[in-house]
Design a protein around this motif. Structure first.
Motif, mmCIF file in Angstrom:
data_model
loop_
_atom_site.group_PDB
_atom_site.id
_atom_site.type_symbol
_atom_site.label_atom_id
_atom_site.label_comp_id
_atom_site.label_asym_id
_atom_site.label_seq_id
_atom_site.Cartn_x
_atom_site.Cartn_y
_atom_site.Cartn_z
ATOM 1 N N ILE A 1 20.186 53.900 -21.788
ATOM 2 C CA ILE A 1 19.194 52.908 -21.543
ATOM 3 C C ILE A 1 18.987 52.229 -20.693
ATOM 4 O O ILE A 1 19.453 51.286 -19.830
ATOM 5 C CB ILE A 1 19.539 52.040 -23.262
ATOM 6 C CG1 ILE A 1 19.736 52.681 -24.663
ATOM 7 C CG2 ILE A 1 18.208 51.232 -23.056
ATOM 8 C CD1 ILE A 1 19.583 51.927 -25.945
ATOM 9 N N ASP A 2 17.744 52.286 -20.071
ATOM 10 C CA ASP A 2 17.632 51.542 -18.815
ATOM 11 C C ASP A 2 17.079 50.299 -19.200
ATOM 12 O O ASP A 2 17.177 49.277 -20.143
ATOM 13 C CB ASP A 2 16.412 52.560 -18.197
ATOM 14 C CG ASP A 2 15.859 51.307 -16.583
ATOM 15 O OD1 ASP A 2 16.531 52.356 -15.773
ATOM 16 O OD2 ASP A 2 15.132 50.249 -16.538
ATOM 17 N N ASP A 3 17.558 49.225 -17.982
ATOM 18 C CA ASP A 3 17.568 47.987 -18.363
ATOM 19 C C ASP A 3 16.172 47.402 -18.454
ATOM 20 O O ASP A 3 16.153 45.493 -19.007
ATOM 21 C CB ASP A 3 18.287 47.571 -17.068
ATOM 22 C CG ASP A 3 19.571 46.985 -16.622
ATOM 23 O OD1 ASP A 3 20.661 47.515 -17.688
ATOM 24 O OD2 ASP A 3 20.408 47.507 -16.145
ATOM 25 N N GLU A 4 15.042 47.810 -17.906
ATOM 26 C CA GLU A 4 14.095 48.061 -17.464
ATOM 27 C C GLU A 4 13.680 48.066 -19.438
ATOM 28 O O GLU A 4 11.977 48.289 -19.658
ATOM 29 C CB GLU A 4 13.097 48.098 -16.833
ATOM 30 C CG GLU A 4 13.480 46.984 -15.719
ATOM 31 C CD GLU A 4 12.795 47.455 -14.090
ATOM 32 O OE1 GLU A 4 11.630 49.005 -14.665
ATOM 33 O OE2 GLU A 4 12.943 47.670 -12.988
ATOM 34 N N ALA A 5 13.716 48.313 -20.625
ATOM 35 C CA ALA A 5 14.057 48.896 -21.670
ATOM 36 C C ALA A 5 13.941 48.762 -22.830
ATOM 37 O O ALA A 5 14.745 48.306 -22.487
ATOM 38 C CB ALA A 5 14.225 50.929 -22.225
ATOM 39 N N LYS A 6 13.233 49.186 -23.963
ATOM 40 C CA LYS A 6 13.421 47.824 -25.138
ATOM 41 C C LYS A 6 13.616 48.778 -25.760
ATOM 42 O O LYS A 6 12.765 49.288 -26.447
ATOM 43 C CB LYS A 6 12.315 47.272 -25.015
ATOM 44 C CG LYS A 6 12.798 46.617 -26.475
ATOM 45 C CD LYS A 6 11.265 45.201 -26.914
ATOM 46 C CE LYS A 6 12.273 44.181 -27.824
ATOM 47 N NZ LYS A 6 11.124 43.817 -28.371
ATOM 48 N N VAL A 7 14.993 49.445 -26.750
ATOM 49 C CA VAL A 7 15.292 49.386 -27.811
ATOM 50 C C VAL A 7 15.485 48.370 -28.399
ATOM 51 O O VAL A 7 16.792 48.286 -28.462
ATOM 52 C CB VAL A 7 16.300 51.022 -27.745
ATOM 53 C CG1 VAL A 7 16.952 52.027 -28.556
ATOM 54 C CG2 VAL A 7 15.883 51.801 -25.882
ATOM 55 N N GLU A 8 15.170 48.314 -29.897
ATOM 56 C CA GLU A 8 15.397 48.166 -31.292
ATOM 57 C C GLU A 8 16.959 47.863 -31.594
ATOM 58 O O GLU A 8 17.713 47.585 -31.969
ATOM 59 C CB GLU A 8 15.076 47.691 -32.426
ATOM 60 C CG GLU A 8 13.135 47.383 -31.835
ATOM 61 C CD GLU A 8 13.177 45.984 -31.247
ATOM 62 O OE1 GLU A 8 13.994 45.248 -31.800
ATOM 63 O OE2 GLU A 8 12.805 45.075 -30.907
ATOM 64 N N SER A 9 17.444 49.545 -31.976
ATOM 65 C CA SER A 9 18.322 50.241 -32.610
ATOM 66 C C SER A 9 18.759 51.517 -32.223
ATOM 67 O O SER A 9 17.972 52.159 -31.814
ATOM 68 C CB SER A 9 18.320 50.048 -34.083
ATOM 69 O OG SER A 9 17.585 50.867 -34.582
ATOM 70 N N HIS A 10 20.088 51.711 -32.148
ATOM 71 C CA HIS A 10 20.480 52.794 -31.723
ATOM 72 C C HIS A 10 22.107 53.509 -33.150
ATOM 73 O O HIS A 10 22.546 52.879 -32.548
ATOM 74 C CB HIS A 10 20.501 52.615 -29.836
ATOM 75 C CG HIS A 10 21.437 52.710 -29.697
ATOM 76 N ND1 HIS A 10 22.658 52.456 -29.609
ATOM 77 C CD2 HIS A 10 20.922 50.240 -29.225
ATOM 78 C CE1 HIS A 10 23.330 51.249 -29.209
ATOM 79 N NE2 HIS A 10 22.670 50.502 -28.455
ATOM 80 N N LYS A 11 21.533 54.595 -32.975
ATOM 81 C CA LYS A 11 22.774 55.017 -33.521
ATOM 82 C C LYS A 11 23.462 56.786 -32.856
ATOM 83 O O LYS A 11 22.669 57.316 -33.094
ATOM 84 C CB LYS A 11 23.153 54.698 -34.912
ATOM 85 C CG LYS A 11 22.248 55.971 -35.911
ATOM 86 C CD LYS A 11 21.871 55.316 -37.474
ATOM 87 C CE LYS A 11 20.877 56.298 -37.789
ATOM 88 N NZ LYS A 11 20.584 56.022 -39.367
ATOM 89 N N GLN A 12 24.472 56.652 -33.023
ATOM 90 C CA GLN A 12 24.677 58.237 -32.670
ATOM 91 C C GLN A 12 24.878 59.004 -34.245
ATOM 92 O O GLN A 12 25.862 58.560 -34.839
ATOM 93 C CB GLN A 12 26.452 58.465 -31.694
ATOM 94 C CG GLN A 12 26.819 59.868 -31.477
ATOM 95 C CD GLN A 12 28.314 59.507 -30.930
ATOM 96 O OE1 GLN A 12 28.526 58.728 -29.952
ATOM 97 N NE2 GLN A 12 27.772 60.780 -29.974
ATOM 98 N N VAL A 13 24.836 60.189 -34.381
ATOM 99 C CA VAL A 13 24.402 60.771 -35.881
ATOM 100 C C VAL A 13 25.722 62.343 -35.227
ATOM 101 O O VAL A 13 25.894 62.196 -34.198
ATOM 102 C CB VAL A 13 23.033 61.097 -36.287
ATOM 103 C CG1 VAL A 13 22.273 59.722 -36.417
ATOM 104 C CG2 VAL A 13 22.262 62.066 -35.479
#
Length: 219
Positions: free
Chosen positions: A207-219
């Protein structure tokens, strides 16, 4: 098909569908019915009121196809409005396309703008964002979306280069300037300018510093 006639409309004209060797629309042309041909070229303003099946399709002007489109290769340098489903091996977009249904291709390359109301499904997807692109869902083995460089500062101020999509799913994914609800993949890289609600990954996530990700998970 080798013994079929050619269809050439260079002025203003209407004709019926059929089986042709080569179809060339250079003027203001309307074809009523399904068309099957080896090559289809639209350099003027053409309309097909039916399905189009061809080996190669080239659109440099304005063209609308009311039915389904099937071809080995499709190249759009002008503007195309396709109201059915698309099935082809190679799809190259340098202009503007509006697809009302689904688009199925082995390779999909866009250096222009596209709007796909259904699913874009392709083994390889390369998008060089020049303006606003939208799709309901994108699926593929390798998906690469980058922000295109525009040397015209006036164009930059009027057109936002971004991709908006509900769901992106693939094996190897790299995204820039993308807004999506869900991104699923094995190897996922979220680049600058992205706004993603949820990321699901199996192998790796960047995830780049200039990106916004609300949630993430490994599946």
């Amino acid at each position: 098909m080798n013994s079929s006639p050619n269809l050439n409309i260079s002025g203003m004209g209407k004709t019926s569908g059929g089986v042709y060797q080569k179809v060339q629309l250079d003027g203001l042309a309307t074809v009523n019915g399904d068309v099957t041909c080896q090559s289809f070229d639209c350099n003027g303003k053409g309309k097909i009121n039916g399905d189009l099946q061809a080996d190669t399709i080239s659109i440099d002007g304005l063209c609308s196809i009311d039915g389904n489109t099937r071809a080995h290769s499709i190249r759009v340098d002008g503007k195309a409005s396709l109201y059915g489903n698309i099935n082809c091996e190679q799809f190259m977009v340098n202009g503007i396309i509006d697809i009302d249904g689904d688009c199925q291709a082995e390779t999909f390359k866009a250096d222009g703008c596209f709007k796909i109301n259904g699913l874009l499904n392709s083994g390889t997807i390369d998008v060089n964002l020049r303006g606003k692109c939208t799709a309901e869902e994108i699926g593929g083995e390798r998906i690469n979306v980058v922000k295109g460089k525009n040397n015209n500062s006036i164009m930059n101020s009027f057109f936002t280069a971004e991709l908006r999509v509900d769901v992106i799913e693939g094996d190897k994914i790299y995204l820039e300037n993308t807004k999506a609800d869900i991104v699923r993949g094995n190897e996922v890289a979220i680049g600058p300018g992205c706004v993603i609600d949820e990321v699901e990954y199996k192998v790796s996530l960047y995830i780049d510093d200039e990106a916004k990700v609300e949630s993430h998970k490994q599946v």
